[in-house]
Scaffold this motif. Structure first.
Motif, PDB file in Angstrom:
ATOM      1  N   ILE A   5       0.857  -1.183   0.000  1.00 17.59           N
ATOM      2  CA  ILE A   5       0.000   0.000   0.000  1.00 17.59           C
ATOM      3  C   ILE A   5       0.901   1.243   0.000  1.00 17.59           C
ATOM      4  N   LEU A   6       0.980   1.908  -1.144  1.00 22.79           N
ATOM      5  CA  LEU A   6       1.810   3.105  -1.275  1.00 22.79           C
ATOM      6  C   LEU A   6       0.955   4.333  -0.949  1.00 22.79           C
ATOM      7  N   ILE A   7       1.422   5.118   0.019  1.00 27.77           N
ATOM      8  CA  ILE A   7       0.662   6.279   0.468  1.00 27.77           C
ATOM      9  C   ILE A   7       1.474   7.544   0.225  1.00 27.77           C
ATOM     10  N   ASP A   8       0.859   8.495  -0.467  1.00 31.42           N
ATOM     11  CA  ASP A   8       1.477   9.794  -0.783  1.00 31.42           C
ATOM     12  C   ASP A   8       2.852   9.641  -1.442  1.00 31.42           C
ATOM     13  N   GLU A   9       3.036   8.565  -2.186  1.00 33.07           N
ATOM     14  CA  GLU A   9       4.323   8.324  -2.856  1.00 33.07           C
ATOM     15  C   GLU A   9       5.477   8.367  -1.870  1.00 33.07           C
ATOM     16  N   THR A  10       5.212   8.062  -0.599  1.00 33.09           N
ATOM     17  CA  THR A  10       6.246   8.210   0.422  1.00 33.09           C
ATOM     18  C   THR A  10       6.466   6.940   1.232  1.00 33.09           C
ATOM     19  N   VAL A  11       5.399   6.349   1.753  1.00 31.46           N
ATOM     20  CA  VAL A  11       5.562   5.130   2.546  1.00 31.46           C
ATOM     21  C   VAL A  11       4.860   3.981   1.836  1.00 31.46           C
ATOM     22  N   ASN A  12       5.482   2.808   1.875  1.00 23.90           N
ATOM     23  CA  ASN A  12       4.966   1.615   1.209  1.00 23.90           C
ATOM     24  C   ASN A  12       4.788   0.524   2.269  1.00 23.90           C
ATOM     25  N   ILE A  13       3.553   0.364   2.712  1.00 25.89           N
ATOM     26  CA  ILE A  13       3.241  -0.532   3.821  1.00 25.89           C
ATOM     27  C   ILE A  13       2.864  -1.892   3.251  1.00 25.89           C
ATOM     28  N   ASP A  14       3.354  -2.960   3.887  1.00 21.07           N
ATOM     29  CA  ASP A  14       3.111  -4.303   3.353  1.00 21.07           C
ATOM     30  C   ASP A  14       1.613  -4.597   3.236  1.00 21.07           C
ATOM     31  N   PHE A  15       0.846  -4.406   4.310  1.00 22.25           N
ATOM     32  CA  PHE A  15      -0.615  -4.452   4.218  1.00 22.25           C
ATOM     33  C   PHE A  15      -1.247  -3.836   5.456  1.00 22.25           C
ATOM     34  N   ILE A  16      -2.523  -3.442   5.306  1.00 21.12           N
ATOM     35  CA  ILE A  16      -3.247  -2.777   6.392  1.00 21.12           C
ATOM     36  C   ILE A  16      -4.587  -3.487   6.569  1.00 21.12           C
ATOM     37  N   LYS A  17      -4.926  -3.839   7.821  1.00 19.32           N
ATOM     38  CA  LYS A  17      -6.207  -4.464   8.150  1.00 19.32           C
ATOM     39  C   LYS A  17      -7.186  -3.385   8.588  1.00 19.32           C
ATOM     40  N   ASP A  18      -8.287  -3.247   7.845  1.00 20.64           N
ATOM     41  CA  ASP A  18      -9.379  -2.322   8.186  1.00 20.64           C
ATOM     42  C   ASP A  18      -8.907  -0.897   8.468  1.00 20.64           C
ATOM     43  N   TRP A  19      -7.805  -0.497   7.919  1.00 22.16           N
ATOM     44  CA  TRP A  19      -7.219   0.838   8.136  1.00 22.16           C
ATOM     45  C   TRP A  19      -7.068   1.144   9.625  1.00 22.16           C
ATOM     46  N   LYS A  20      -6.812   0.082  10.422  1.00 23.80           N
ATOM     47  CA  LYS A  20      -6.571   0.259  11.859  1.00 23.80           C
ATOM     48  C   LYS A  20      -5.255  -0.381  12.296  1.00 23.80           C
ATOM     49  N   ILE A  21      -4.895  -1.479  11.637  1.00 27.18           N
ATOM     50  CA  ILE A  21      -3.682  -2.195  12.026  1.00 27.18           C
ATOM     51  C   ILE A  21      -2.826  -2.411  10.779  1.00 27.18           C
ATOM     52  N   LEU A  22      -1.611  -1.891  10.826  1.00 24.86           N
ATOM     53  CA  LEU A  22      -0.729  -2.090   9.681  1.00 24.86           C
ATOM     54  C   LEU A  22       0.265  -3.208   9.973  1.00 24.86           C
TER      55      LEU A  22
END
Length: 162
Positions: free
Chosen positions: A52-69
């Motif tokens: 999950i790439l956010i604002d072309e800055t951080v690339n998170i492996d995955f996020i559950k329900d936008w509460k737990i990354l």
């Protein structure tokens, strides 16, 4: 300068590696360790929407329900860097109004997890680290070699020692 999650991670691993990364000296495409990590990431948690790439800055492996990354790691060898990278992700998302509750570092190879929380006392340290990363980025010369046991498995080993 946008401080990425990779920069935050490298800050704890080695300032010289961070400086190389910022200056587009990339040697990781040829690293066996990096390739193994990518394979583990691609073959773990197959039901999740990953990277999950956010604002072309951080690339998170995955996020559950936008509460737990979640951040997937091959080993605990540089756990402090992973811990602070996840804290930075939580900070980054909270700054954008996304109320992330916590992060989890997943170690599928050893079947372990570690919960990560962003605490009030972490905020000043994160701001200091962002300033330090910007300072390192402005330097004309790379920082000195750290001569650590982790250097032997680093993608930049030849750049530093040969």
């Amino acid at each position: 300068m946008r401080v990425t999650g990779t920069m935050f991670y490298y800050y704890f691993v080695c300032h010289r590696k961070l400086w190389c990364f910022i200056n587009n000296i990339s040697l990781e495409d040829e690293s066996e360790n990096v390739l193994l990590g990518k394979l583990l990431d691609e073959n773990s948690y197959g039901r999740e929407d990953k990277q999950i790439l956010i604002d072309e800055t951080v690339n998170i492996d995955f996020i559950k329900d936008w509460k737990i990354l979640h951040e997937i790691r091959k080993s605990k060898s540089i756990e402090e860097a992973s811990l602070w990278q996840v804290k930075y992700y939580i900070y980054f998302l909270q700054q954008r109004g996304i109320p992330i509750e916590k992060g989890i570092i997943d170690y599928p190879k050893i079947r372990q997890r570690k919960d990560v929380y962003l605490e009030e006392r972490d905020l000043d340290k994160i701001k200091e680290i962002i300033e330090d990363i910007n300072y390192i980025a402005e330097q004309k010369k790379s920082p000195v070699v750290i001569e650590s046991k982790i250097c032997k498995s680093c993608a930049y080993y030849e750049f530093c020692y040969i």
